[in-house]
Scaffold this motif. Structure first.
Motif, PDB file in Angstrom:
ATOM      1  N   VAL A  99      -2.612   7.102   1.525  1.00 22.67           N
ATOM      2  CA  VAL A  99      -3.863   6.872   2.268  1.00 22.67           C
ATOM      3  C   VAL A  99      -4.013   7.875   3.401  1.00 22.67           C
ATOM      4  O   VAL A  99      -5.113   8.027   3.964  1.00 22.67           O
ATOM      5  N   TYR A 100      -2.941   8.587   3.757  1.00 25.63           N
ATOM      6  CA  TYR A 100      -2.989   9.553   4.850  1.00 25.63           C
ATOM      7  C   TYR A 100      -3.284  10.958   4.320  1.00 25.63           C
ATOM      8  O   TYR A 100      -3.026  11.261   3.145  1.00 25.63           O
ATOM      9  N   THR A 106      -5.694   8.052  11.793  1.00 26.87           N
ATOM     10  CA  THR A 106      -6.850   8.209  10.913  1.00 26.87           C
ATOM     11  C   THR A 106      -6.383   8.498   9.490  1.00 26.87           C
ATOM     12  O   THR A 106      -5.515   9.344   9.265  1.00 26.87           O
ATOM     13  N   THR A 107      -6.959   7.780   8.543  1.00 24.07           N
ATOM     14  CA  THR A 107      -6.608   7.981   7.139  1.00 24.07           C
ATOM     15  C   THR A 107      -7.456   9.106   6.542  1.00 24.07           C
ATOM     16  O   THR A 107      -8.443   9.539   7.123  1.00 24.07           O
ATOM     17  N   PRO A 130      -7.301  10.104   2.349  1.00 25.32           N
ATOM     18  CA  PRO A 130      -6.631  10.313   1.059  1.00 25.32           C
ATOM     19  C   PRO A 130      -7.010  11.648   0.406  1.00 25.32           C
ATOM     20  O   PRO A 130      -8.149  12.109   0.527  1.00 25.32           O
ATOM     21  N   ARG A 180       2.737  -0.480   3.909  1.00 21.85           N
ATOM     22  CA  ARG A 180       2.554   0.882   3.385  1.00 21.85           C
ATOM     23  C   ARG A 180       3.926   1.528   3.245  1.00 21.85           C
ATOM     24  O   ARG A 180       4.645   1.695   4.219  1.00 21.85           O
ATOM     25  N   ASP A 210       1.687   5.647   1.266  1.00 20.73           N
ATOM     26  CA  ASP A 210       1.526   6.816   2.137  1.00 20.73           C
ATOM     27  C   ASP A 210       0.359   7.699   1.698  1.00 20.73           C
ATOM     28  O   ASP A 210      -0.112   8.536   2.476  1.00 20.73           O
ATOM     29  N   LEU A 250      -6.702   2.848  -0.270  1.00 17.45           N
ATOM     30  CA  LEU A 250      -7.269   2.685   1.064  1.00 17.45           C
ATOM     31  C   LEU A 250      -8.422   1.692   1.047  1.00 17.45           C
ATOM     32  O   LEU A 250      -8.546   0.844   1.952  1.00 17.45           O
ATOM     33  N   ASP A 297      -7.012  -1.696   1.097  1.00 13.47           N
ATOM     34  CA  ASP A 297      -6.547  -2.044   2.445  1.00 13.47           C
ATOM     35  C   ASP A 297      -7.715  -2.479   3.325  1.00 13.47           C
ATOM     36  O   ASP A 297      -7.633  -3.487   4.042  1.00 13.47           O
ATOM     37  N   TRP A 340       3.459   9.442  10.540  1.00 18.76           N
ATOM     38  CA  TRP A 340       2.202   8.732  10.713  1.00 18.76           C
ATOM     39  C   TRP A 340       2.418   7.388  11.394  1.00 18.76           C
ATOM     40  O   TRP A 340       3.379   6.690  11.118  1.00 18.76           O
ATOM     41  N   SER A 377       0.851  -1.189   0.000  1.00 22.55           N
ATOM     42  CA  SER A 377       0.000   0.000   0.000  1.00 22.55           C
ATOM     43  C   SER A 377       0.891   1.245   0.000  1.00 22.55           C
ATOM     44  O   SER A 377       2.081   1.163  -0.312  1.00 22.55           O
ATOM     45  N   GLU A 399       0.592   3.549  12.102  1.00 24.45           N
ATOM     46  CA  GLU A 399      -0.318   2.656  11.391  1.00 24.45           C
ATOM     47  C   GLU A 399      -1.756   2.805  11.874  1.00 24.45           C
ATOM     48  O   GLU A 399      -2.705   2.508  11.137  1.00 24.45           O
TER      49      GLU A 399
END
Length: 294
Positions: free
Chosen positions: A103-104, A117-118, A120, A146, A101, A129, A132, A112, A99, A114
């Motif tokens: 997704v953040y 809170t995500t 994108p 990730r 980065d 995401l 995932d 970040w 995956s 794991e």
């Protein structure tokens, strides 16, 4: 042990296939041998070959193109991993999946975790995401790695783009307000092998998301500058016409269809603790990759 590696011709997949070929029986079908956009074909391939482990390196990684070619991005980044995860759950085998980065949400300066809170900023990030999440809810045992700013001595990536532009441009303008850790595909393959060894030997392994990257942080401008510095040190001849003309610019000066996260720093404590390792810094890994390239 029979291992299916999807996306084996990509820059990460290539390194994984090369490393795993002496570790187990590897199935790494090319695009001609297996169309990953055809889930029926994938289902047949799985039932016919019955792997003991699946490593999914396949992904739609054209971040900007994902904004318009949404069906393709959704298929490779969400639908495919969801299907692979369901197969793994039914057959009680592990899935290792890559995956990003992206997704953040990309704000702030703190690395970040794991568990953060995500959020994108792009459709690419949204589809990754969603993939995932599909894996997490499938019920299978999984490792989601990730990573950030992946590159290699082959394929399409920032390192090779910089070297290509260096030969043709009098000057370069590089974004300097996006921070992350350049991570070579070779290192990702090595980490994947460490996880696979734990799986094969039935050693303690916590199913879940892990950050996989190099130590330290840099921005794209500093990364490019280090690339050119190494070119000079190694007398490669791969220099821009005027080495002093590498200008730092803000993201706003280089607009793209997909928004990039400004903070791609990732905390690496979890993977180091689980594998009992110390990850290398990005500078030393860049030198190794440059040596391989040359």
């Amino acid at each position: 042990m029979k291992i299916l590696i999807t996306g084996g011709t990509g820059q990460v997949g290539f390194e994984v296939v090369r490393l795993f070929s002496s570790f187990a029986t590897v199935f790494a079908p090319t695009r001609q041998e297996l169309d990953l956009y055809d889930l029926n074909a994938v289902s047949y391939y799985l039932s016919h070959n019955q792997p003991d482990l699946i490593i999914n390196t396949a992904a739609w990684t054209a971040v900007d193109a994902a904004e318009t070619e949404r069906d393709c991005a959704l298929m490779l980044n969400t639908s495919l991993p969801a299907m692979l995860a369901n197969y793994c759950a039914i057959n009680n085998i592990w899935l290792i999946h890559f995956s990003t980065d992206y997704v953040y949400p990309g704000h702030g300066e703190i690395p970040w975790l794991e568990t953060d809170t995500t959020g994108p900023l792009s459709y690419y990030g949204e589809t990754k995401l969603a993939g995932d999440i599909a894996i997490e809810f499938s019920g299978t045992q999984y490792i989601i790695l990730r990573t950030s700013w992946a590159y290699a001595a082959r394929g399409k990536n920032f390192l090779l783009t910089m070297l290509k532009l260096a030969a043709t441009r009098d000057s370069l303008s590089i974004v300097a307000d996006q921070w992350g850790a350049p991570t070579p595909a070779r290192l990702l393959a090595n980490l994947t092998l460490l996880f696979a060894e734990r799986i094969r030997n039935n050693l303690t392994l916590e199913s879940g998301v892990y950050h996989a990257a190099t130590k330290g942080y840099t921005n794209w401008h500093q990364f490019a500058t280090e690339i050119f510095n190494l070119c000079q040190q190694k007398n490669t001849g791969l220099l821009i016409k005027n080495a002093g003309q590498v200008k730092a610019i803000p993201s706003t000066a280089y607009p793209t269809p997909a928004q990039r996260p400004k903070n791609s720093r990732m905390n690496l404590n979890k993977i180091e603790r689980m594998l009992n390792i110390k990850l290398p810094d990005w500078q030393s890994q860049l030198q190794l990759t440059m040596d391989e390239l040359l």
